[in-house]
Design a protein around this motif. Sequence first.
Motif, mmCIF file in Angstrom:
data_model
loop_
_atom_site.group_PDB
_atom_site.id
_atom_site.type_symbol
_atom_site.label_atom_id
_atom_site.label_comp_id
_atom_site.label_asym_id
_atom_site.label_seq_id
_atom_site.Cartn_x
_atom_site.Cartn_y
_atom_site.Cartn_z
ATOM 1 N N LEU A 121 0.893 -1.431 -0.016
ATOM 2 C CA LEU A 121 0.289 -0.029 0.007
ATOM 3 C C LEU A 121 0.847 1.255 0.101
ATOM 4 O O LEU A 121 0.338 2.254 -0.416
ATOM 5 C CB LEU A 121 -1.030 -0.161 1.057
ATOM 6 C CG LEU A 121 -2.116 -1.022 1.265
ATOM 7 C CD1 LEU A 121 -3.036 -1.110 2.396
ATOM 8 C CD2 LEU A 121 -2.796 -0.946 -0.203
ATOM 9 N N ARG A 122 1.998 1.195 0.351
ATOM 10 C CA ARG A 122 2.929 2.421 0.163
ATOM 11 C C ARG A 122 3.452 2.681 -1.067
ATOM 12 O O ARG A 122 4.098 3.520 -1.533
ATOM 13 C CB ARG A 122 4.229 2.091 1.130
ATOM 14 C CG ARG A 122 5.039 3.394 1.570
ATOM 15 C CD ARG A 122 6.006 3.106 2.308
ATOM 16 N NE ARG A 122 5.531 2.997 3.816
ATOM 17 C CZ ARG A 122 5.730 4.221 4.573
ATOM 18 N NH1 ARG A 122 6.180 5.171 4.095
ATOM 19 N NH2 ARG A 122 5.110 4.299 5.672
ATOM 20 N N LYS A 123 3.365 1.777 -2.012
ATOM 21 C CA LYS A 123 3.733 1.873 -3.597
ATOM 22 C C LYS A 123 3.079 2.969 -4.185
ATOM 23 O O LYS A 123 2.065 3.217 -3.971
ATOM 24 C CB LYS A 123 3.676 0.614 -4.276
ATOM 25 C CG LYS A 123 4.311 -0.707 -3.825
ATOM 26 C CD LYS A 123 4.262 -1.763 -5.014
ATOM 27 C CE LYS A 123 5.035 -2.751 -4.435
ATOM 28 N NZ LYS A 123 4.697 -4.086 -5.314
ATOM 29 N N PRO A 124 3.683 3.738 -5.009
ATOM 30 C CA PRO A 124 3.130 4.792 -5.778
ATOM 31 C C PRO A 124 2.065 4.324 -6.580
ATOM 32 O O PRO A 124 1.982 3.343 -7.031
ATOM 33 C CB PRO A 124 4.351 5.689 -6.510
ATOM 34 C CG PRO A 124 5.526 4.980 -6.153
ATOM 35 C CD PRO A 124 5.363 3.535 -5.318
ATOM 36 N N TYR A 168 -1.575 17.564 -1.081
ATOM 37 C CA TYR A 168 -2.019 16.395 -1.356
ATOM 38 C C TYR A 168 -3.345 16.181 -2.309
ATOM 39 O O TYR A 168 -4.105 16.917 -2.250
ATOM 40 C CB TYR A 168 -2.194 15.227 -0.098
ATOM 41 C CG TYR A 168 -1.018 15.226 0.805
ATOM 42 C CD1 TYR A 168 -0.021 14.314 0.271
ATOM 43 C CD2 TYR A 168 -1.154 15.694 1.987
ATOM 44 C CE1 TYR A 168 1.172 14.309 1.242
ATOM 45 C CE2 TYR A 168 -0.010 15.542 2.983
ATOM 46 C CZ TYR A 168 1.029 14.939 2.482
ATOM 47 O OH TYR A 168 1.839 14.702 3.319
ATOM 48 N N ASP A 169 -3.438 15.188 -3.391
ATOM 49 C CA ASP A 169 -4.357 15.420 -4.109
ATOM 50 C C ASP A 169 -5.537 14.488 -3.475
ATOM 51 O O ASP A 169 -6.619 15.065 -3.706
ATOM 52 C CB ASP A 169 -4.057 14.491 -5.385
ATOM 53 C CG ASP A 169 -3.482 15.191 -6.519
ATOM 54 O OD1 ASP A 169 -2.881 16.184 -6.130
ATOM 55 O OD2 ASP A 169 -3.067 14.893 -7.643
ATOM 56 N N VAL A 198 -8.493 1.419 8.034
ATOM 57 C CA VAL A 198 -8.827 1.211 9.649
ATOM 58 C C VAL A 198 -7.855 2.002 10.382
ATOM 59 O O VAL A 198 -8.070 2.324 11.306
ATOM 60 C CB VAL A 198 -9.280 -0.239 9.567
ATOM 61 C CG1 VAL A 198 -9.422 -0.625 10.897
ATOM 62 C CG2 VAL A 198 -10.199 -0.589 8.565
ATOM 63 N N ASP A 199 -6.600 1.758 10.025
ATOM 64 C CA ASP A 199 -5.314 1.868 11.118
ATOM 65 C C ASP A 199 -4.459 3.294 10.711
ATOM 66 O O ASP A 199 -3.890 3.524 11.507
ATOM 67 C CB ASP A 199 -4.386 0.862 10.937
ATOM 68 C CG ASP A 199 -3.885 0.264 9.900
ATOM 69 O OD1 ASP A 199 -4.264 0.750 8.664
ATOM 70 O OD2 ASP A 199 -2.884 -0.422 9.617
ATOM 71 N N CYS A 200 -4.838 3.626 9.764
ATOM 72 C CA CYS A 200 -3.901 4.891 9.173
ATOM 73 C C CYS A 200 -4.584 5.744 8.080
ATOM 74 O O CYS A 200 -5.649 5.184 7.468
ATOM 75 C CB CYS A 200 -2.651 4.567 8.892
ATOM 76 S SG CYS A 200 -2.595 3.495 7.436
ATOM 77 N N CYS A 201 -3.981 6.882 7.642
ATOM 78 C CA CYS A 201 -4.367 7.582 6.437
ATOM 79 C C CYS A 201 -3.228 7.627 5.314
ATOM 80 O O CYS A 201 -1.978 7.633 6.136
ATOM 81 C CB CYS A 201 -4.778 9.006 6.624
ATOM 82 S SG CYS A 201 -6.498 9.104 7.490
ATOM 83 N N SER A 251 2.943 9.606 -5.200
ATOM 84 C CA SER A 251 3.803 9.221 -4.110
ATOM 85 C C SER A 251 2.931 9.105 -2.981
ATOM 86 O O SER A 251 1.867 9.935 -2.866
ATOM 87 C CB SER A 251 4.998 9.980 -3.786
ATOM 88 O OG SER A 251 4.642 11.161 -3.477
ATOM 89 N N VAL A 252 3.242 8.420 -1.991
ATOM 90 C CA VAL A 252 2.378 7.990 -0.769
ATOM 91 C C VAL A 252 2.986 8.412 0.542
ATOM 92 O O VAL A 252 4.078 7.924 0.844
ATOM 93 C CB VAL A 252 1.881 6.506 -0.679
ATOM 94 C CG1 VAL A 252 1.109 6.082 0.460
ATOM 95 C CG2 VAL A 252 1.374 6.010 -2.097
ATOM 96 N N SER A 253 2.258 9.023 1.477
ATOM 97 C CA SER A 253 2.781 9.395 2.695
ATOM 98 C C SER A 253 1.992 8.682 3.632
ATOM 99 O O SER A 253 0.660 9.168 3.615
ATOM 100 C CB SER A 253 2.716 10.901 3.205
ATOM 101 O OG SER A 253 3.766 11.459 2.155
ATOM 102 N N VAL A 254 2.347 7.997 4.748
ATOM 103 C CA VAL A 254 1.533 7.271 5.699
ATOM 104 C C VAL A 254 1.364 8.247 6.751
ATOM 105 O O VAL A 254 2.672 8.902 7.328
ATOM 106 C CB VAL A 254 2.311 5.925 6.113
ATOM 107 C CG1 VAL A 254 1.137 5.190 6.974
ATOM 108 C CG2 VAL A 254 2.409 5.140 4.873
ATOM 109 N N ILE A 255 0.054 8.382 7.435
ATOM 110 C CA ILE A 255 -0.124 9.021 8.572
ATOM 111 C C ILE A 255 -0.838 8.442 9.389
ATOM 112 O O ILE A 255 -2.222 8.104 9.186
ATOM 113 C CB ILE A 255 -0.745 10.533 8.082
ATOM 114 C CG1 ILE A 255 -0.007 11.400 6.728
ATOM 115 C CG2 ILE A 255 -1.174 11.563 9.096
ATOM 116 C CD1 ILE A 255 -0.847 12.385 6.317
#
Length: 164
Positions: A43-46, A140-141, A147-150, A158-162
């Motif tokens: 899920l972190r892949k672009p 961010y677009d 359930v556990d993060c955004c 690109s993906v940023s986990v928050i």
Amino acid sequence: MPKPMLRQPQTQQQTNTILSATQTQQQTQQTQQMDKMKLDRLLRKPRSKEYMQAMHKLDAGGHVHNQYKVNEIVDTIRSEFPEVEITGIMLGIVSICYLGKPYEVHTLDITGQIIEHYKGGQMLPGGLEKARSIAMRGGYDFIEVYVDCCRAISSNGSVSVISC
């Protein structure tokens, strides 16, 4: 003369059972941790260009009443993650709404497959509210709400986990 068969003492059998149950539980936890790590890495892949284009269609406004278009967008999300049953972990997507006042954000509810535009101060349903402030801050677009993060997605995919 036949030899009598001896049984193990009951306490020893019970200890073996508890020990094996503990080992099985540890193995299960390790497997779940490995699966979570693989899922997080996936899920972190672009995001692909097709996926990004589909998400930009959310703000068009006409999708609210066109279930066929909503289904196309949800299918695009599922095809982006073919290895994962996304409906079990993704709650939806939140983004700034460019339709103008009084609308502030719009959402795509994955489970209900509903696109909705929300006015300022109107609460977002189903755990999506935690992404509103991230979306409104900009940069961010759109925000994928899990359930556990955004996961905040930039214009280049690109993906940023928050943590939420």
